[in-house]
Design a protein around this motif. Sequence first.
Motif, PDB file in Angstrom:
ATOM      1  N   GLU A   1       0.814  -1.220   0.000  1.00 39.09           N
ATOM      2  CA  GLU A   1       0.000   0.000   0.000  1.00 39.09           C
ATOM      3  C   GLU A   1       0.840   1.258   0.000  1.00 39.09           C
ATOM      4  OE1 GLU A   1      -2.413  -0.708   3.376  1.00 39.09           O
ATOM      5  OE2 GLU A   1      -3.783  -2.020   2.263  1.00 39.09           O
ATOM      6  N   GLY A   2       2.063   1.144   0.494  1.00 37.71           N
ATOM      7  CA  GLY A   2       2.949   2.306   0.521  1.00 37.71           C
ATOM      8  C   GLY A   2       3.707   2.484  -0.783  1.00 37.71           C
ATOM      9  N   ASN A   3       3.260   1.827  -1.858  1.00 39.80           N
ATOM     10  CA  ASN A   3       3.910   1.902  -3.164  1.00 39.80           C
ATOM     11  C   ASN A   3       5.357   1.415  -3.118  1.00 39.80           C
ATOM     12  OD1 ASN A   3       3.401   2.380  -5.871  1.00 39.80           O
ATOM     13  ND2 ASN A   3       4.430   4.368  -5.811  1.00 39.80           N
ATOM     14  N   ARG A   4       5.613   0.449  -2.215  1.00 34.02           N
ATOM     15  CA  ARG A   4       6.925  -0.190  -2.209  1.00 34.02           C
ATOM     16  C   ARG A   4       6.820  -1.517  -2.937  1.00 34.02           C
ATOM     17  NH1 ARG A   4       7.580   0.275   4.124  1.00 34.02           N
ATOM     18  NH2 ARG A   4       5.513  -0.553   3.771  1.00 34.02           N
ATOM     19  N   PHE A   5       7.892  -1.902  -3.581  1.00 33.29           N
ATOM     20  CA  PHE A   5       7.868  -3.112  -4.401  1.00 33.29           C
ATOM     21  C   PHE A   5       8.792  -4.165  -3.808  1.00 33.29           C
ATOM     22  CE2 PHE A   5       6.390   0.265  -7.039  1.00 33.29           C
ATOM     23  CZ  PHE A   5       5.468  -0.308  -7.906  1.00 33.29           C
TER      24      PHE A   5
END
Length: 503
Positions: free
Chosen positions: A476-480
């Motif tokens: 959700e934190g736009n981490r991959f």
Amino acid sequence: MRPTGKLHLGNYMGALANWVKLQDDYECYFFIADWHALTTDYADPSRVKLNTLDVALDWLAAGLDPEKSTIFIQSHVPQHAELHLLFSMITPLGWLERVPSYKEQQENLKGKDLSTYGFLGYPLLQAADILLYQAQFVPVGQDQVAHVELTREVARRFNSMYKTEVFPEPDALLTPAPKVPGTDGRKMSKSYGNTIGLTEAPALVVKKIVEMSTNGQRIRQTDPGDPDLCPVGGLHKVFSSPDVIAATQEGCRTASLRCEFCKVDAADSVCAVTTPIHFQRMHLESRVEETWEMLREQSRKAAARAEETLLPVRTVLDLSRDLGSVKRHFFATDEDRRRARDLSQHAAWWNLPSDQRGKLLRDYWRSNLLPREAQLSQESNRVFTSLDRELEEPLITAKKKRIFVTTSRNIVNLNEWHFDIPAKSYEIWALLCWRKQDYWVDDFVIPQKYFSQAFALAKKSLKKDQKIQAKVVRDEGNRFFLGVAGSNLTAVTELRSNYGPLE
Ligand code: SF4
């Protein structure tokens, strides 16, 4: 503080005395605001440097200490001007026009033409002065609270406009500022010519106080007076001990203390503060180059701190000084451009077999999105080798590497991409994730160290010709994260680039 020349007791009690105390409790930045001086005195800049030095000498004489605080000259730190300019891009005119001091000062300084851009913008320059050091507090008097509020608004606007948190919102640190009466009873101010200098010689201080007006009190010494209406009584309140204040009040109201004695007592109290500062200033004046050199050195120190703030500011405004990802836009050859057009004009993109779509994307990635220096040569459909040549970036190393390039197999959901990878020892995986919702492609160019352990584990349990299952997931934190078979996820956000080849 603006460089208005030597300081008087009003300046000292209103700010400087308090600053001297603050430096023990806070990491402080004090600067002489020579650019601010020009907002009102632009027509005659002849004394800017002299006045700057006068202020600095008074500061040091009064106890500001370059060992404890950073003490510098505003114009020696050009970052103030840069941030001011950047803020000027986002600050609505109305915010500046409604700052209370704008109209007031124009009224007060009628002799000067203040219908200038610099004068309107000076509270914004103050905002830059404060935010440049990511200050938490600004020690100000009540009349400056509106400026701190404007600073908070600018910080908020910048942070929200560029989705960043570079600037904390500073608070006003209201400082006690006892009112020091001038020798004529009005507020002490250079423009009234009623000042007592902070570093004036003791004899001169005594003379000025002895000659002070009593504001009509005790014209006849046999009459009682009201020390609250007399400026000498006002000086006592600021500078004398409680005992002396009590005795003066009593003596004045009962006419038992003659004014000349009362004045000498007041002069004693003032000189107890100013005499050591006077001698310290004389000492500093005898070696003025040292003070100037200190200011230059401290200005360099301030500039280094200011630069730390400006780096992320330049980045969010796309003004950073490295070429960065922009470079990728300049590698296309005519051939690449033709391919890119072919891809973007592919009418029936979604009707293509997924293999063909994948191949188009891989070709596109290789031709348009890799830096041209990478010089890959193709070994098979999905395997490329980097050539032996000096590379600028660690994207793909200069040594000969085998790179497996693949596109996501199918779309599981909007935040997860799956890949089949042959169980061969490729040194780099380039995983292309395409997003159905907006046609963008994220690529992850992943060096072996990110997957070697998980790869070795997974390989053991594979049957002949089976492929390794890998996935990229987004949280959700736009981490991959990269997942290989059953192993733990590994963060790969930093390896990502993205493009809109299908737009
Ligand atoms: S006694 Fe002191 S306070 Fe009272 S009128 Fe004289 S100078 Fe002023």
